[in-house]
Design a protein around this motif. Structure first.
Motif, PDB file in Angstrom:
ATOM      1  N   ASN A 100       0.800  -1.218   0.000  1.00  0.00           N
ATOM      2  CA  ASN A 100       0.000   0.000   0.000  1.00  0.00           C
ATOM      3  C   ASN A 100       0.838   1.275   0.000  1.00  0.00           C
ATOM      4  OD1 ASN A 100      -3.109  -0.671   0.358  1.00  0.00           O
ATOM      5  ND2 ASN A 100      -1.956  -2.201   1.521  1.00  0.00           N
ATOM      6  N   GLY A 101       2.112   1.142  -0.351  1.00  0.00           N
ATOM      7  CA  GLY A 101       2.940   2.324  -0.568  1.00  0.00           C
ATOM      8  C   GLY A 101       3.238   3.161   0.662  1.00  0.00           C
ATOM      9  N   VAL A 102       3.325   2.523   1.824  1.00  0.00           N
ATOM     10  CA  VAL A 102       3.652   3.249   3.049  1.00  0.00           C
ATOM     11  C   VAL A 102       5.049   3.868   2.948  1.00  0.00           C
ATOM     12  CG1 VAL A 102       4.235   2.874   5.497  1.00  0.00           C
ATOM     13  CG2 VAL A 102       2.092   1.992   4.566  1.00  0.00           C
ATOM     14  N   LYS A 103       5.178   5.112   3.381  1.00  0.00           N
ATOM     15  CA  LYS A 103       6.430   5.859   3.211  1.00  0.00           C
ATOM     16  C   LYS A 103       7.476   5.557   4.279  1.00  0.00           C
ATOM     17  CE  LYS A 103       4.533   9.984   3.025  1.00  0.00           C
ATOM     18  NZ  LYS A 103       4.465  11.452   2.895  1.00  0.00           N
ATOM     19  N   LYS A 104       7.031   5.086   5.438  1.00  0.00           N
ATOM     20  CA  LYS A 104       7.985   4.770   6.514  1.00  0.00           C
ATOM     21  C   LYS A 104       7.315   3.825   7.496  1.00  0.00           C
ATOM     22  CE  LYS A 104      11.460   7.187   9.323  1.00  0.00           C
ATOM     23  NZ  LYS A 104      11.943   8.529   9.725  1.00  0.00           N
ATOM     24  N   PHE A 105       8.096   2.874   8.003  1.00  0.00           N
ATOM     25  CA  PHE A 105       7.606   1.903   8.975  1.00  0.00           C
ATOM     26  C   PHE A 105       8.532   1.983  10.190  1.00  0.00           C
ATOM     27  CE2 PHE A 105       4.972  -2.051   9.344  1.00  0.00           C
ATOM     28  CZ  PHE A 105       5.440  -2.483  10.559  1.00  0.00           C
ATOM     29  N   VAL A 106       7.980   2.449  11.309  1.00  0.00           N
ATOM     30  CA  VAL A 106       8.748   2.564  12.550  1.00  0.00           C
ATOM     31  C   VAL A 106       8.396   1.395  13.462  1.00  0.00           C
ATOM     32  CG1 VAL A 106       9.187   3.958  14.608  1.00  0.00           C
ATOM     33  CG2 VAL A 106       8.894   5.068  12.379  1.00  0.00           C
ATOM     34  N   ASN A 175       7.060   7.020  28.466  1.00  0.00           N
ATOM     35  CA  ASN A 175       6.806   8.364  27.943  1.00  0.00           C
ATOM     36  C   ASN A 175       7.931   8.821  27.019  1.00  0.00           C
ATOM     37  OD1 ASN A 175       4.245   9.433  29.176  1.00  0.00           O
ATOM     38  ND2 ASN A 175       5.300   8.841  31.053  1.00  0.00           N
ATOM     39  N   ASP A 176       9.171   8.569  27.406  1.00  0.00           N
ATOM     40  CA  ASP A 176      10.298   8.951  26.564  1.00  0.00           C
ATOM     41  C   ASP A 176      10.390   8.079  25.315  1.00  0.00           C
ATOM     42  OD1 ASP A 176      11.427  11.179  27.927  1.00  0.00           O
ATOM     43  OD2 ASP A 176      12.223   9.830  29.454  1.00  0.00           O
ATOM     44  N   VAL A 177      10.014   6.802  25.444  1.00  0.00           N
ATOM     45  CA  VAL A 177       9.988   5.915  24.274  1.00  0.00           C
ATOM     46  C   VAL A 177       8.937   6.406  23.276  1.00  0.00           C
ATOM     47  CG1 VAL A 177       9.426   3.593  23.464  1.00  0.00           C
ATOM     48  CG2 VAL A 177      10.871   3.895  25.479  1.00  0.00           C
ATOM     49  N   ALA A 178       7.749   6.723  23.774  1.00  0.00           N
ATOM     50  CA  ALA A 178       6.681   7.208  22.904  1.00  0.00           C
ATOM     51  C   ALA A 178       7.103   8.490  22.186  1.00  0.00           C
ATOM     52  CB  ALA A 178       5.410   7.442  23.715  1.00  0.00           C
ATOM     53  N   GLN A 179       7.709   9.397  22.922  1.00  0.00           N
ATOM     54  CA  GLN A 179       8.161  10.659  22.330  1.00  0.00           C
ATOM     55  C   GLN A 179       9.214  10.408  21.247  1.00  0.00           C
ATOM     56  OE1 GLN A 179       7.760  14.186  21.436  1.00  0.00           O
ATOM     57  NE2 GLN A 179       7.052  14.079  23.556  1.00  0.00           N
ATOM     58  N   THR A 180      10.128   9.476  21.511  1.00  0.00           N
ATOM     59  CA  THR A 180      11.167   9.145  20.531  1.00  0.00           C
ATOM     60  C   THR A 180      10.556   8.540  19.272  1.00  0.00           C
ATOM     61  OG1 THR A 180      12.759   8.733  22.316  1.00  0.00           O
ATOM     62  CG2 THR A 180      13.301   7.852  20.139  1.00  0.00           C
ATOM     63  N   LEU A 181       9.621   7.629  19.445  1.00  0.00           N
ATOM     64  CA  LEU A 181       8.985   6.977  18.300  1.00  0.00           C
ATOM     65  C   LEU A 181       8.257   7.986  17.417  1.00  0.00           C
ATOM     66  CD1 LEU A 181       7.601   3.841  20.154  1.00  0.00           C
ATOM     67  CD2 LEU A 181       9.297   3.798  18.323  1.00  0.00           C
ATOM     68  N   VAL A 182       7.540   8.903  18.044  1.00  0.00           N
ATOM     69  CA  VAL A 182       6.792   9.903  17.280  1.00  0.00           C
ATOM     70  C   VAL A 182       7.745  10.808  16.510  1.00  0.00           C
ATOM     71  CG1 VAL A 182       5.309  11.943  17.496  1.00  0.00           C
ATOM     72  CG2 VAL A 182       4.735   9.830  18.722  1.00  0.00           C
ATOM     73  N   GLN A 183       8.830  11.237  17.153  1.00  0.00           N
ATOM     74  CA  GLN A 183       9.784  12.100  16.457  1.00  0.00           C
ATOM     75  C   GLN A 183      10.518  11.349  15.338  1.00  0.00           C
ATOM     76  OE1 GLN A 183      12.186  14.915  18.618  1.00  0.00           O
ATOM     77  NE2 GLN A 183      10.856  14.827  20.418  1.00  0.00           N
ATOM     78  N   THR A 184      10.647  10.038  15.504  1.00  0.00           N
ATOM     79  CA  THR A 184      11.311   9.209  14.490  1.00  0.00           C
ATOM     80  C   THR A 184      10.503   9.151  13.194  1.00  0.00           C
ATOM     81  OG1 THR A 184      12.384   7.883  16.202  1.00  0.00           O
ATOM     82  CG2 THR A 184      12.205   6.868  14.056  1.00  0.00           C
TER      83      THR A 184
END
Length: 216
Positions: A100-106, A175-184
């Motif tokens: 489905n052409g996803v641009k990034k997979f984190v 909380n820090d993991v979530a923040q890192t994932l979102v910024q990634t």
């Protein structure tokens, strides 16, 4: 606004991720949950949801929701179904993302997933995460694999230690993991890389921008 599918949205870390995405000016979360009753939590906050079970075919998820730009995999079986969910479920979503052409997979992985055979505990879980990570790397998708240390329920510090390989154990708050994932998820950082994180002294955004290691 980019639409971000969050697998594992109903989990402890998943809910934090969805909330951060919902507050973002760049991203719109789509919470992927297994059961209809789990949708209520998100719809009450006007957050988009889609039903999908990682133990089954998930290709319909991309047809049943808004156009999905990127995927964030934060699902986990809690050690109960590591092959079915953590490994094969991840593979199913990777395949569907590719089609489905996803641009990034984190991918939310785990410290120790690079060498699961050396782990003293949770070896089956780490093997499953390792296999999912390897599959993602070979998929052709643009990816970021994030491997945190032991998760805690501490407050957001917005400060981490980040390296391709930290060579030390440590803890980090969800909380820090979530923040890192979102910024990634941002286009200009963490493309086709794998890295470890624990609590530290560098601001998350700065740590991501300073990644100097060779793409793994």
């Amino acid at each position: 606004m980019e639409n971000i599918l969050v697998a594992g949205a109903n989990g402890t870390t998943g809910k934090k991720i969805v909330q951060l995405l919902n507050e973002s000016q760049y991203f719109n979360p789509i919470a992927m949950v297994r059961k209809e009753e789990q949708q209520t939590y998100f719809t009450a906050k006007n957050i988009d949801t889609v039903l999908g079970d990682l133990e089954e075919d998930v290709s319909h998820v991309f047809k049943d929701s808004k156009s999905i730009d990127k995927v964030l995999f934060a699902a986990g079986s809690g050690g109960k179904k590591v092959i079915e969910v953590d490994q094969e479920g991840a593979k199913r979503l990777i395949d569907a993302s590719n089609k489905n052409g996803v641009k990034k997979f984190v991918m939310l992985s785990s410290m120790g997933a690079d060498q699961p055979e050396k782990a003293e505990q949770l070896q089956d879980y780490l093997k499953a995460k390792h296999n999912a990570d390897v599959y993602l790397k070979s998929s052709g998708l643009n990816y970021a694999i994030v491997r945190p240390g032991a998760l805690t329920n501490g407050e957001l510090t917005n400060a981490i230690a980040l390296e391709e390989k930290l060579h030390t154990r440590g803890e980090i708050s969800r909380n820090d993991v979530a923040q890192t994932l979102v910024q990634t998820l941002n286009d200009d950082v963490a493309n086709n890389v794998t890295f470890e994180i624990i609590k530290g002294h560098t601001q998350i955004g700065e740590a991501l921008n300073k990644m100097s290691f060779v793409k793994a």
